[in-house]
Motif scaffolding. Sequence first.
Motif, mmCIF file in Angstrom:
data_model
loop_
_atom_site.group_PDB
_atom_site.id
_atom_site.type_symbol
_atom_site.label_atom_id
_atom_site.label_comp_id
_atom_site.label_asym_id
_atom_site.label_seq_id
_atom_site.Cartn_x
_atom_site.Cartn_y
_atom_site.Cartn_z
ATOM 1 N N VAL C 344 125.851 45.771 -6.388
ATOM 2 C CA VAL C 344 125.052 46.731 -7.147
ATOM 3 C C VAL C 344 125.203 48.129 -6.548
ATOM 4 C CG1 VAL C 344 122.731 47.311 -7.894
ATOM 5 C CG2 VAL C 344 123.450 44.934 -7.850
ATOM 6 N N ILE C 345 125.136 48.204 -5.229
ATOM 7 C CA ILE C 345 125.271 49.515 -4.581
ATOM 8 C C ILE C 345 126.649 50.110 -4.881
ATOM 9 C CG2 ILE C 345 125.399 50.682 -2.354
ATOM 10 C CD1 ILE C 345 123.377 48.595 -1.335
ATOM 11 N N GLY C 346 127.686 49.283 -4.726
ATOM 12 C CA GLY C 346 129.044 49.764 -4.989
ATOM 13 C C GLY C 346 129.195 50.239 -6.418
ATOM 14 N N ALA C 347 128.588 49.496 -7.347
ATOM 15 C CA ALA C 347 128.688 49.888 -8.752
ATOM 16 C C ALA C 347 128.024 51.234 -8.975
ATOM 17 C CB ALA C 347 128.044 48.826 -9.631
ATOM 18 N N MET C 348 126.914 51.452 -8.301
ATOM 19 C CA MET C 348 126.241 52.742 -8.444
ATOM 20 C C MET C 348 127.118 53.857 -7.879
ATOM 21 S SD MET C 348 123.624 52.344 -10.104
ATOM 22 C CE MET C 348 122.863 50.891 -10.788
ATOM 23 N N VAL C 349 127.766 53.572 -6.747
ATOM 24 C CA VAL C 349 128.655 54.589 -6.165
ATOM 25 C C VAL C 349 129.738 54.962 -7.168
ATOM 26 C CG1 VAL C 349 130.399 54.988 -4.401
ATOM 27 C CG2 VAL C 349 128.229 53.941 -3.776
ATOM 28 N N ILE C 350 130.339 53.940 -7.768
ATOM 29 C CA ILE C 350 131.407 54.210 -8.740
ATOM 30 C C ILE C 350 130.839 54.958 -9.945
ATOM 31 C CG2 ILE C 350 133.037 53.134 -10.331
ATOM 32 C CD1 ILE C 350 134.144 52.578 -7.802
ATOM 33 N N GLY C 351 129.687 54.487 -10.446
ATOM 34 C CA GLY C 351 129.089 55.128 -11.609
ATOM 35 C C GLY C 351 128.817 56.606 -11.337
ATOM 36 N N PHE C 352 128.253 56.892 -10.170
ATOM 37 C CA PHE C 352 127.935 58.287 -9.856
ATOM 38 C C PHE C 352 129.190 59.107 -9.641
ATOM 39 C CE2 PHE C 352 123.618 57.080 -9.666
ATOM 40 C CZ PHE C 352 122.898 58.251 -9.799
ATOM 41 N N SER C 353 130.152 58.538 -8.925
ATOM 42 C CA SER C 353 131.346 59.337 -8.655
ATOM 43 C C SER C 353 132.054 59.651 -9.964
ATOM 44 C CB SER C 353 132.280 58.612 -7.697
ATOM 45 O OG SER C 353 132.859 57.524 -8.339
ATOM 46 N N GLU C 354 131.988 58.733 -10.911
ATOM 47 C CA GLU C 354 132.715 58.949 -12.154
ATOM 48 C C GLU C 354 131.976 59.925 -13.045
ATOM 49 O OE1 GLU C 354 134.480 55.069 -13.307
ATOM 50 O OE2 GLU C 354 134.176 55.948 -15.266
ATOM 51 N N ASN C 355 130.673 59.734 -13.158
ATOM 52 C CA ASN C 355 129.925 60.500 -14.131
ATOM 53 C C ASN C 355 129.363 61.785 -13.542
ATOM 54 O OD1 ASN C 355 128.324 61.231 -16.331
ATOM 55 N ND2 ASN C 355 128.218 59.099 -16.947
#
Lengths: 272, 481, 402, 243
Positions: C344-355
């Motif tokens: 979940v944390i990793g997904a948030m990192v990716i989501g934030f870095s992308e968006n």
Amino acid sequence: MAMLEIEGVNKAFGGLQAITSLDLRVEKGEIVSVIGPNGAGKTTLFNLITGVYRPDSGNIQFQGRSIVGKKPNQIVDLGVARTFQNLRLFTNLTVLDNVLIPQHHKLNSTWFSAVLKTPAYRRKEQEMREFALEKLSFFGPRLMSFRLYQPVYVLSYANRRRTEIARAMATGAKLLLLDEPSAGMNPKETTEITQIIRRMRDEGGYTILLVEHKMNLVGEISDRVVVLDYGEKIAEGAYQQVVNDPKVIEAYLGKRVDDDEGASPEEPGLPR
Amino acid sequence: MAADVGVKNKDARNTLLGFLGIAALVLVLLFVQSLATAEDPLRGVAKFNGALTLFAIWGIAAVSLNLINGTLGILSLGHHGFMLIGGYATGLLILSEDARNRILVSGRSTMTERTLGLSVHSWFESLGLDALTTDDTLWLRYLVAIVVGGLVAAFAGLIVGIPSLRLRGDYLAIVTFGFGEIIRLSASTRLFAPLTNGALGFPGVPQRFASDQLLWPFGLLALTVFVMAKLKYSSYGRAMEAIREDEIAAEAMGINLAYHKVLGFVIAAFFAGVAGGLWVSWLGGVRLDFFLFQLTFFFLVAISVGGTGSITGVLLGTALVVFIRQYGDPLEQSYAVSTWAQLVGVVFLIAAGAVIVYRSARRVRPRVHPVVYLLGTAALVAILLGLVAPSFDFWQETFRGFGMRAIFLSVLLIVIMIFRPSGIVGRSEFSWAWVFGERRDQPTEEERAQDAWLTNPELQRRLAGDEENLHSIDGDSKGES
Amino acid sequence: MSGSKLQSAATGRNWIPWLVIGAILLVIIGRILYLGTISERFNAAFFTRAGIESLKLGSLYALIALGYTMVYGIIRLINFAHGEVFMVGAFLTYFLFSGSPYSWPVAALYGLCIAYGFMRVLEFWRGRLTDPLVLVGGAVALLVSTLMLATLTVNLVFALIFSMLLTGVVGITIDRVAYHPLRTAPRNSLLITAIAVSFLLQNAGLLVFTNRQTPFRPDTPINNAFSFTILGGEVRTSWLIVAIPLITTVLVVVLTLFVNRTRLGKAMRATAQDAEVAQMMGVSVNRVIATTFLLGSMLAAAGGAMWGLNFGSINQPAVMGILPGIKAFAAAVIGGIGSLPGAVIGAMVIGFSENFLTAIFPRTPDFRGITEFKDTFAFLLLIFVLLVRPSGIVGEDLSEKV
Amino acid sequence: MSRDGRDKLLELKGVSAHYGSIRALHDVDMVIYPGEMVCLLGGNASGKSTTLKTILGVVRVSEGELYFRGKRADNLSTAERIERGMAVVPENRRIFPKMTVRENLEMGAYLRDDRDAIREDLDYVFELFPRLAERLYQQGGTMSGGEQQMLAMGRALMSRPQLILMDEPSMGLAPLFVERIFEIIKQVNERGISVFVVEQNANVALSIADRGYVLQTGEVVLSGPAQELLHNEAMTRAYLGEM
């Protein structure tokens, strides 16, 4: 100058102390055996010498040069080679290939001249082959002739052990670390390997550090025996002296809990 | 001495046979080509030549990937990225000055990008390739373009190879895949548009070197195979195979892991770049979707199905993949649902039969697994229903088999991985000695006798001597208890 | 062995990653402050919106990443086909609420496949494929699925539930057919097989779902506009911004409860930690693996459906799963593969870095922005993490592995 | 000492086992009677752990027969053998490091459904090892080696077994603790649970066991009542690998 000199080496894995301030000297032309019960740190010691692990503290010198922090392949370049306890041969390659590969680090041709098969490369390849055959011939005709071209996975267990020792010799090393060279061999093969190890020292000029469980092999060929228990050296000296050491017997058999026997445990009465 | 002469004679024979074999293969291909011509003068021969060219181009890529996957034992999934780099480089270098100007100094780009484009442009000009535009000299330019393409790809291989020093196994596979995708995704961005013209790419790569004649692709394939085979049987190849077999042992035997892994990546990437150069020439242009991951997948199928690590096996696998791509289109056409049902039924029945035969040969019990019963029954029902198709309207509906070729290849790969992980040919190469049954790993009579003497149990017991000791101890303890 | 060992392993890491992360955070904060000074447009509402959009994207990735991380935790396989499972989930949901394009015979052919998969699943719990219950289950599955594929149109919630179940069956079937025979094979063979399965599903998707971009707009209030004000700025979005993170949270909580509280969940954790000993305790490892695939695929299906809701359409089946799949895998590795919270944390990192990053580095006349590169962020982060700290953010030592 | 009149709990008849092509066990005969404590001794790599894994079904029997509670057991799965009353304390303890003590114990009772009986057994384990009750919610991996050993034993007891198989319970523990552990093993044994201990520490094991077997390179070379073995010279030699 000693061949190998280990001074105050420590190694811990997590909270577990695998080797505790170990000192060990191996002189040129000696056969030294390291013995001890399971988990005593024998294989860790080998891994430390060959650069697989880096000691937490202490120094390891080979022919007067420190080898701490060097990579395993650099240590082979300097002249230390090993065998593995549970056989790490290149299983799908032939016996000959297995004994040619350790000579690769001495090759001075580039990959391009190897592809073009320049005369210099061909000569070198021929030399490598002869060197390989010379090392294999330590084991008599067993691994010669057709066996050279057999993949390792069809060999018997004993032949694999022999191939692995030949492979270590073929690196051109001066100091060989043999990790249980007779494991999985029957008594006859063990007798034979004992003689071969002695011949390796006498004729091949190798210095040998050896981990072994079969005591008769150890007793027969060792100049010196070092006993490890829980990563500490608990005894060192000639075979007879070490094996009759109560500390050693206790390390192997466990502490006596029933004190009816009195203070002196029975002498195991070891032959030879 | 006599043995030496024998070896020389055999070498000469093998070389001769090799040439004869290739000649025979060429003759067969020519014959098939004439058949193709007879059947359908235009499409037939073009398609057949296309298959041959494709075989050569993909063969180069697959054999080079095999150096990483088969010899070095690293699963690399970024080969399409190397091909892309080689393809774009070759395409740019072969493009006429006008065509290049249109991309490199595109009006839509910003000032900085134009500057980048112009500097690249002047760099191209300084190569002096634009002088080589006539039909007689273009081949030289193509040659330079291909070599430069290969070198640029090799440089990328160097960069991609570096993580292989720290990572292993599946993580490394993912990183190579990531690099391949980064290369592809970056090529479509505006930043690199002055070089790549975005996702659209550019047309105008002369097709005559790959599409119109077979010399270039097959010449380069021969070169690739030569280098790979010589490398494999050199000391370097042995070192790489040692890394594949056991990395720790290889390092303990003095092999520099970092150097050999990166070397493998660089050489393989070079030939991938060359294959990319031929590929854009075959397609007549450069476009981003010529370099999808599916290319790497096809090479992976060729390697795994043919024989991991075996160059002959990989070529065989490539031939299979190319055949399915070129001649598998009947699978993707529209047929009535009843036909599909019957087809599926027949495949199931054959599979069920094969399973039964296999299980009885291996004496596995039960010979017919319940799954086989179920599938076989379903298949029979499907076939029977298909036979009465005309009686039902909905059986007549047509259904198009989109993607069936790829499905076929993936299923083939899965089946091979399960039942024969080393591929059809296995690790070993085809050789004439093997054809003639001259196996050096089998003992001669004399050697067999010697070996028997060495492993004689009687002899062993006599040498061991103290065998009885063991029994006496056993006996003692029994006596006591 | 002792507690101090765990702590020292966690804190005694090198400082380079922290330096890099700190630098990136500094750049982001600096950029936000800078943007605030140059234009009215970049007010609190702008950043709030960017933040919650990233959160939404992150929760989509989280649902997929959980499947990768669970499978990796149990059988140490990067399930390359997981992105395609996600695609299957999205398409199944779509066909369930929009009505199926299939005629009866085609539906029956597919129904047969589904029924077979379902029977293989039941086989786990009943032992034999010829068990009467399994046969009855198969027949029921054949009838229901054929009926559903040919005629049924249901509302979105039911469509989501059905598609989660069906996709779960697809996941188990993949494991049974392709991965199960390779349990003891070398890992490269397993990975190649996974790639083959992924390719198979892409093309099967082409065959089954037709090759086109599909609009994904169910008739639900969830798409309606929703707005609120923050610090004087109005944020205008849709209810999805609430719904997607909410559903994700619920699913993740349910999954965590399952893994921590139920018997099977405990068996999963035990198998992930030491499969041999778990077997010695009587755990049926195959059943645990099947459950893992079931749960992972169900979550991926939910992710697929919400992906469609979020973007209003779903991509062609041949390409839909690839990028989200590989980004979610990157998320799982970044968080620390094998760890649920890590995913979940990793997904948030990716989501934030992308968006978020693309939002705060927008296109300006002199700068093209980094939007075009956003798909490469996941790969770059992945490579960075693998090289610097392969155990991920949460790390092996601290995480609870599944 | 004769137990011939009684039923055998576990019997190995000419059992061999292979790892690939390498034979790890050769024609092993062994018997354990109900309520007995038997130890299996041997030097390094003599096949002790393999024997245990073969009994448990993790390694397959390639030749010979295995009987448990009078029925043929060599074709049963590990789970089935556990259901019939085997439990294991694996080598190096191998508790689940990221589960709490409680969860580890619950894993021991994985195949059981009877909640009340499980609670009883839990109480019994806490009675044996009060330390575990104190640390109920601590993660297994953060405990000391001795505590882990207790946990592993408690976990085995949780399946309410008739036979506990122990693989080197003394490995890596301080001598004082070894004695404690063996005392507890004896207590467990006195409740009627048969114990089969694989040990390196021969003297400690033999001092509390009823009978012993000595294994060397996969073969039984010595067997007999523990007291006799304890004083047998040949055993010392066999043990040091002097053959």
